[in-house]
Motif scaffolding. Structure first.
Motif, mmCIF file in Angstrom:
data_model
loop_
_atom_site.group_PDB
_atom_site.id
_atom_site.type_symbol
_atom_site.label_atom_id
_atom_site.label_comp_id
_atom_site.label_asym_id
_atom_site.label_seq_id
_atom_site.Cartn_x
_atom_site.Cartn_y
_atom_site.Cartn_z
ATOM 1 N N LEU A 1 0.826 -1.210 0.000
ATOM 2 C CA LEU A 1 0.000 0.000 0.000
ATOM 3 C C LEU A 1 0.858 1.257 0.000
ATOM 4 O O LEU A 1 0.533 2.234 -0.668
ATOM 5 N N GLU A 2 1.966 1.226 0.751
ATOM 6 C CA GLU A 2 2.886 2.375 0.760
ATOM 7 C C GLU A 2 3.412 2.629 -0.649
ATOM 8 O O GLU A 2 3.497 3.774 -1.094
ATOM 9 N N SER A 3 3.758 1.559 -1.349
ATOM 10 C CA SER A 3 4.280 1.689 -2.709
ATOM 11 C C SER A 3 3.221 2.235 -3.662
ATOM 12 O O SER A 3 3.507 3.066 -4.515
ATOM 13 N N ARG A 4 2.001 1.767 -3.485
ATOM 14 C CA ARG A 4 0.907 2.180 -4.386
ATOM 15 C C ARG A 4 0.436 3.606 -4.119
ATOM 16 O O ARG A 4 0.184 4.373 -5.042
ATOM 17 N N TYR A 5 0.287 3.958 -2.842
ATOM 18 C CA TYR A 5 -0.327 5.244 -2.502
ATOM 19 C C TYR A 5 0.655 6.300 -2.018
ATOM 20 O O TYR A 5 0.406 7.495 -2.195
ATOM 21 N N GLY A 6 1.733 5.866 -1.377
ATOM 22 C CA GLY A 6 2.773 6.795 -0.932
ATOM 23 C C GLY A 6 2.241 8.127 -0.439
ATOM 24 O O GLY A 6 1.473 8.186 0.508
ATOM 25 N N ILE A 7 2.632 9.197 -1.114
ATOM 26 C CA ILE A 7 2.221 10.540 -0.697
ATOM 27 C C ILE A 7 0.888 10.959 -1.321
ATOM 28 O O ILE A 7 0.455 12.095 -1.131
ATOM 29 N N ARG A 8 0.225 10.059 -2.049
ATOM 30 C CA ARG A 8 -1.053 10.396 -2.690
ATOM 31 C C ARG A 8 -2.218 10.480 -1.703
ATOM 32 O O ARG A 8 -3.254 11.038 -2.045
ATOM 33 N N VAL A 9 -2.078 9.887 -0.529
ATOM 34 C CA VAL A 9 -3.205 9.830 0.399
ATOM 35 C C VAL A 9 -3.637 11.232 0.804
ATOM 36 O O VAL A 9 -2.808 12.141 0.855
ATOM 37 N N PRO A 10 -4.908 11.405 1.062
ATOM 38 C CA PRO A 10 -5.960 10.403 1.031
ATOM 39 C C PRO A 10 -6.416 10.083 -0.396
ATOM 40 O O PRO A 10 -6.412 10.943 -1.265
ATOM 41 N N VAL A 11 -6.816 8.833 -0.574
ATOM 42 C CA VAL A 11 -7.365 8.365 -1.850
ATOM 43 C C VAL A 11 -8.656 7.632 -1.534
ATOM 44 O O VAL A 11 -8.702 6.786 -0.640
ATOM 45 N N LEU A 12 -9.700 7.956 -2.278
ATOM 46 C CA LEU A 12 -10.989 7.295 -2.116
ATOM 47 C C LEU A 12 -11.112 6.236 -3.197
ATOM 48 O O LEU A 12 -10.872 6.510 -4.378
ATOM 49 N N ASP B 1 -8.394 10.735 -6.291
ATOM 50 C CA ASP B 1 -7.286 11.309 -5.533
ATOM 51 C C ASP B 1 -7.687 12.636 -4.895
ATOM 52 O O ASP B 1 -8.516 13.367 -5.427
ATOM 53 N N TRP B 2 -7.068 12.922 -3.774
ATOM 54 C CA TRP B 2 -7.217 14.212 -3.100
ATOM 55 C C TRP B 2 -6.507 15.264 -3.926
ATOM 56 O O TRP B 2 -5.485 14.966 -4.525
ATOM 57 N N PRO B 3 -7.033 16.465 -4.033
ATOM 58 C CA PRO B 3 -8.198 16.981 -3.308
ATOM 59 C C PRO B 3 -9.495 16.663 -4.041
ATOM 60 O O PRO B 3 -9.555 16.702 -5.260
ATOM 61 N N PHE B 4 -10.517 16.308 -3.269
ATOM 62 C CA PHE B 4 -11.852 16.121 -3.817
ATOM 63 C C PHE B 4 -12.842 16.888 -2.964
ATOM 64 O O PHE B 4 -12.571 17.190 -1.809
#
Length: 75
Positions: free
Chosen positions: A40-51, A61-64
């Motif tokens: 999950l770290e590899s997939r989302y890294g600094i992209r969080v939050p992701v819905l 992806d944020w911002p939403f």
């Protein structure tokens, strides 16, 4: 539709995303914390939050905002 919020611990943007989900009337959603999970770290890294959507996939992806969440959730 079941939604998943990918997030991190102590993430102020994640807290804002939860507020947007509440304002959008998104209902119940599953929280998935990516901290400590290599995949999950590899997939989302600094992209969080992701819905995400459980059925059919798809990610927002944020911002939403409220309108984007409603459209993504089909409401």
């Amino acid at each position: 539709m079941a939604l998943i919020l990918y997030q991190r611990d102590d993430c102020h943007l994640c807290d804002q995303a939860i507020e947007v989900l509440a304002a959008a009337g998104a209902g119940d959603f599953r929280n998935v914390f990516i901290d400590g999970d290599e995949a999950l770290e590899s997939r989302y890294g600094i992209r969080v939050p992701v819905l995400g959507r459980e059925a059919g996939g798809g990610e927002l992806d944020w911002p939403f905002d409220v309108a984007a969440v409603r459209a993504f959730a089909g409401r």
